[in-house]
Design a protein around this motif. Structure first.
Motif, short mmCIF file in Angstrom:
data_model
loop_
_atom_site.label_atom_id
_atom_site.label_comp_id
_atom_site.label_asym_id
_atom_site.label_seq_id
_atom_site.Cartn_x
_atom_site.Cartn_y
_atom_site.Cartn_z
N LEU A 58 0.82 -1.21 0.00
CA LEU A 58 0.00 0.00 0.00
C LEU A 58 0.85 1.26 0.00
CD1 LEU A 58 -2.85 -0.94 2.50
CD2 LEU A 58 -2.93 -0.92 0.02
N VAL A 59 2.08 1.17 0.45
CA VAL A 59 2.93 2.35 0.56
C VAL A 59 4.02 2.26 -0.49
CG1 VAL A 59 4.33 3.78 2.10
CG2 VAL A 59 2.48 2.39 3.03
N THR A 60 3.74 2.77 -1.65
CA THR A 60 4.71 2.84 -2.73
C THR A 60 4.70 4.23 -3.32
OG1 THR A 60 3.11 2.19 -4.42
CG2 THR A 60 4.27 0.41 -3.29
N VAL A 61 5.78 4.56 -3.98
CA VAL A 61 5.87 5.89 -4.58
C VAL A 61 4.77 6.10 -5.60
CG1 VAL A 61 7.32 7.41 -5.99
CG2 VAL A 61 8.36 6.02 -4.19
N GLY A 62 4.49 5.07 -6.42
CA GLY A 62 3.45 5.20 -7.44
C GLY A 62 2.08 5.46 -6.84
N ASN A 63 1.77 4.74 -5.78
CA ASN A 63 0.47 4.92 -5.13
C ASN A 63 0.34 6.31 -4.54
OD1 ASN A 63 -0.19 2.29 -5.76
ND2 ASN A 63 0.49 1.47 -3.80
N LEU A 64 1.40 6.77 -3.89
CA LEU A 64 1.37 8.10 -3.29
C LEU A 64 1.21 9.18 -4.34
CD1 LEU A 64 4.14 7.76 -0.54
CD2 LEU A 64 1.67 7.86 -0.21
N ILE A 65 1.88 9.01 -5.48
CA ILE A 65 1.75 9.99 -6.57
C ILE A 65 0.32 10.00 -7.10
CG2 ILE A 65 2.43 10.49 -8.95
CD1 ILE A 65 5.23 9.55 -8.26
#
Length: 466
Positions: A386-393
């Motif tokens: 759930l905590v990935t750079v892509g998801n946060l972006i």
């Protein structure tokens, strides 16, 4: 109470003065009548209507015309549904991979996919779409809501609108979710019949577009006594068929005038038919991922398994929740959105009918279809997916886009209200004196705030969201 009607051939204060109140004499056969045409940008051009036009000799006002209207109308009327259908075919048959749509592509999509998923109307598909429209129309008409006045027409009249969208949205989702919980409705029903419902919706959009063209375009005279009628309603020239069919020949056409607030077809289709159905489509596709449903060529039916939450990808959850909030945000700010849409003064034809019935729920849900087809990584709390750079972006981009959309629409709504009330003297946007253009058509073009940076700020926000 409706504003008094402007007599035929007369000019209301809102549309200018100095024009004789009586109708001009009929144009002799073989001659043409010059008229003034107002373009989308407010410029005034000379236009002519030949003897074959119903506009000659009865004091009607020409509508704003799009350049290359017939060509654009024909291409869009036929091409856009084809493009959306191609996207669906790519997702349902080729796990989201782009392919060249040859003859076999369309044969497979229409005839070799299981019934319901295949792109062809079925009795069940047509019944589902018709039942949906009737249910939403019933809610629109009979669920209580605050009545608000729309933008001023060229006659000076303001039409009443019932703003009960949030209540209808909540009632609809409650009915659907409740039926699923009670076992009365299969959550994957819409997924299993997606192609049939989509094909039926496209078919009904064309039929409804023809109804609008004939009922309000060809037979425009029958509506002259209605509050929503304006002098530029109707077919002005049959030579502009594709342009008129695509764009429409009337603004705010209404039915059921016996009710206190008649059913405004333009408002109803723009806000009720497609937006809520799009949300339900997303969750039905998510349910298909939950039960691992699949549809293969030449299969007798869709195959599903027992549900397992670990199959549902984070992308699917994100798409469903964020697009749910997008719809909820609209209904929470329905009056702001309605004011902004009313200021556009667009006619209602196949374009808008197809957009909301035959396109929006089926095209916007293709993002969920792609995630189902490509089977993105599942939700795995232990692995920290759930905590990935892509998801946060992605989530940050959505929040940014919704913030821009809400702020831009609020600025436009406040400005429109001030302009209609004649209170622009000293009016400020972002702490500065407002900058705007008043067109020759009498409308106001905001050039301050977000609207001074881009012409279609709301479209930019939509692009960020998608």
């Amino acid at each position: 109470m409706s504003a008094p009607q402007t007599p035929r051939g007369a000019v209301s204060p809102a549309s200018g003065a100095g024009t004789p109140a009586s109708s001009p004499p009929p144009t002799p056969r073989g001659l043409t009548t010059p008229a003034r045409r107002v373009t989308r940008d407010g410029d005034v051009q000379e236009a002519k209507f030949g003897t074959g036009s119903t506009a000659a000799g009865i004091g009607r006002r020409p509508r704003p015309q799009e350049p290359w209207g017939n060509i654009v109308g024909a291409v869009c009327t036929l091409g856009i549904p084809l493009a959306v259908t191609y996207a669906y075919g790519v997702n349902v048959m080729h796990p989201g991979r782009l392919v060249i749509p040859g003859y076999q592509f369309w044969v497979d999509l229409v005839w070799r996919m299981p019934e319901g998923v295949a792109f062809r109307p079925t009795v069940q598909g047509i019944a589902m779409v018709v039942a949906w429209v009737i249910f939403q129309a019933f809610l629109q008409l009979f669920v209580p809501g605050r009545t608000s006045s729309g933008a001023a027409l060229s006659t000076g009249a303001r039409l009443p609108y019932k703003l009960n969208g949030l209540s209808c949205f909540v009632i609809t989702l409650s009915v659907v979710v409740g039926a699923c919980i009670l076992g009365l409705l299969d959550p994957t029903l819409l997924y299993r019949n997606f192609g049939a419902c989509y094909a039926s919706a496209v078919f009904l959009s064309y039929a409804f577009g023809a109804y609008l063209y004939v009922h309000y375009g060809v037979f425009w005279k029958r509506w002259q006594g209605c509050a929503e009628f304006e002098a530029d309603w109707g077919v002005l020239s049959f030579k502009e068929f594709f342009g008129d069919f695509w764009m429409g020949t009337a603004r705010n056409p209404r039915v059921l005038h016996v009710l206190p607030v008649p059913l405004d077809l333009q408002f109803f289709f723009s806000t009720r038919v497609g937006l809520t159905l799009w949300v339900i489509c997303n969750f039905s596709i998510a349910a298909a991922q939950y039960t691992n449903c699949s549809a293969a060529l030449d299969a007798a039916a869709v195959q599903c398994e027992a549900g397992d939450f670990s199959r549902v990808s984070f992308g699917m959850l994100s798409i469903c929740l964020m697009q749910f909030y997008y719809a909820l945000h609209y209904f929470l700010r329905e009056e702001v959105a309605h004011r902004r849409a009313g200021s556009c003064r667009e006619t209602f034809g196949f374009m808008r009918a197809y957009q909301d019935l035959g396109c929006m729920p089926w095209w916007y849900s293709q993002f969920a279809w792609f995630l189902l087809a490509s089977q993105g990584y599942p939700v795995n709390f232990a692995a920290g997916n759930l905590v990935t750079v892509g998801n946060l972006i992605a989530v940050s981009g959505f929040v940014c886009a919704m913030s821009i959309l809400g702020a831009a629409n609020q600025i436009k709504s406040n400005f429109t209200a001030a302009a209609e009330a004649g209170n622009l003297q000293g009016y400020k946007v972002w702490g500065k004196e407002v900058d705007y253009i008043k067109t020759k058509a009498g409308s106001y073009f905001l050039c301050s705030g977000f609207w001074g940076k881009a012409r279609q700020v709301d479209f930019i926000a939509d692009l960020l969201i998608w």
